[in-house]
Scaffold this motif. Structure first.
Motif: not given
Length: 392
Positions: A129, A61, A64, A140-141, A137, A132
């Motif tokens: 987290r 993560a 995060s 999630f981003a 990632s 993610e």
């Protein structure tokens, strides 16, 4: 302890395992072979141990971790050492609208000027987290970027609606910081994380694995006068992005070239090493692991029912008949149930119990008879036997 042989009556749990594939995913902690030095913490229904988010920290993560360290460090720096620079990070929609200070849309929506908001949002990001780890990632981003941009538009709409409806000027009083995407993460948290009851309070009220997260969100929601505008805009943007409304996920996303660039430059800085000890899997587990945990939970509930039946038979006197514990399940499998039951009663020898494990349970304060029954009901699993004795 690995089950080397199945106790009579325990083999009926195989029938229940077929239903576990369609059962909702739960998150009980797996049992181990070493006895606990103290009574287990956080016993849920059926006496199983439970962990909500695991204990592997920020492994896998990096985004995060970056959101935890960088904005929190800047917020502390501005509050303690550079208070005169805080005016550049004020989220003032009135200045954006009248003076065209567009840069405040970025600076005013990244760093929290209130340390209480910094603390609460950091705790929530740490708990979120798991998304993610689950989605990766880049995805999630993309969710954070999309909700961050959409919430800025919704902020303008809500501020204007409050002004024209109630005559309240909230444009210059909105809290600063990376708050709207944090509230947006409550949408996938509510939709995709299974709810597991931990304790019953009063009637329908109960404590679940998600209660603490909601309490943190409520604390952040009530930390300021106009933070409810940020919260509503974050939830609306989270719903739009999570439900793929208006196809915003095709417009607001992190491109692959940018993801590769940051993975080569920033990910080595914010990446965490793999934990040495295997951690119990919690809310962020995959579907297969959660199904396996559901099977383990059903097995434990089956053993718990067996143990309760054994105690009742012991109070009434007489020999323990393991093959009579679950007659309805066996009756479904074989129409000649009565004949099979007689043959099983004659052929099933009593399960051998380790004297060492009996001695350990007796050292904890339990009687020898209760220790023998618990170990037989749990198929010589010392942890499960201890849970049985603590629950009864």
């Amino acid at each position: 302890m690995r089950r080397s042989q199945a106790a009579p009556g325990v083999e009926s749990s195989c029938q229940i395992r077929r239903h576990a594939r369609s059962a909702p995913a739960l998150s009980p902690g797996p049992s181990t072979s070493t006895p606990p030095p103290v009574p287990p913490r956080g016993s849920g229904s059926g006496g199983t141990m439970f962990t909500s988010t695991g204990s592997s920290g920020l492994y896998k993560a990096p985004l995060s971790k970056g959101l935890l360290l960088v904005p929190s460090a800047l917020s502390l720096l501005l509050a303690l050492l550079l208070p005169h620079c805080q005016r550049f990070f004020v989220y003032d929609l009135q200045a954006i609208k009248d003076d065209f200070q567009i840069w405040r849309l970025i600076c005013g929506r990244i760093i929290c000027l209130d340390l209480k908001d910094t603390f609460c949002s950091s705790l929530l990001i740490y708990n979120f987290r798991i998304f993610e780890r689950r989605y990766g990632s880049r995805k999630f981003a993309s969710f954070l970027l999309g909700s961050w941009v959409l919430s800025a538009l919704v902020d303008f709409i809500l501020v204007e609606a409050v002004w024209y409806s109630f005559g309240i000027a909230a444009a210059g009083n909105l809290p600063s910081g990376f708050l709207a995407p944090v509230f947006a993460l409550f949408v996938p948290f509510y939709c995709s994380i299974p709810r597991v009851q931990v304790a019953q309070i009063l009637g329908p009220l109960s404590i679940t694995n998600k209660t603490l997260i909601y309490i943190l969100g409520l604390q952040l929601f009530t930390s300021g006068s106009y933070i409810w505008i940020i919260a509503i805009s974050g939830l609306i943007s989270g719903i739009c992005y999570n439900s793929k409304m208006f196809q915003v996920h095709r417009v607001l996303y992190v491109p692959s070239w940018m993801a590769k660039f940051f993975s080569r430059t920033l990910e080595p800085i914010f990446s965490s090493s793999e934990p040495t000890a295997e951690a119990r899997v919690g809310m962020g587990a995959t579907v297969d692991i959660q199904r396996q945990q559901t099977m383990e939970l059903l097995d434990r509930q089956l053993m718990l029912s067996q143990f309760a039946q054994v105690r009742r038979q012991r109070q009434q006197g007489g020999m323990i008949n393991w093959n009579r514990l679950f007659p309805p399940l066996r009756q479904r499998r074989n129409v000649n149930y009565q004949d099979d039951r007689r043959s099983e009663q004659q052929a099933s020898p009593p399960l051998e119990v380790s004297e060492e494990q009996v001695a350990r349970l007796m050292e904890m304060g339990f009687s020898r008879g209760d220790a023998l029954e618990a170990l037989r009901a749990s198929n010589n699993d010392l942890n499960v036997a201890t849970n049985f004795l603590l629950q009864h």
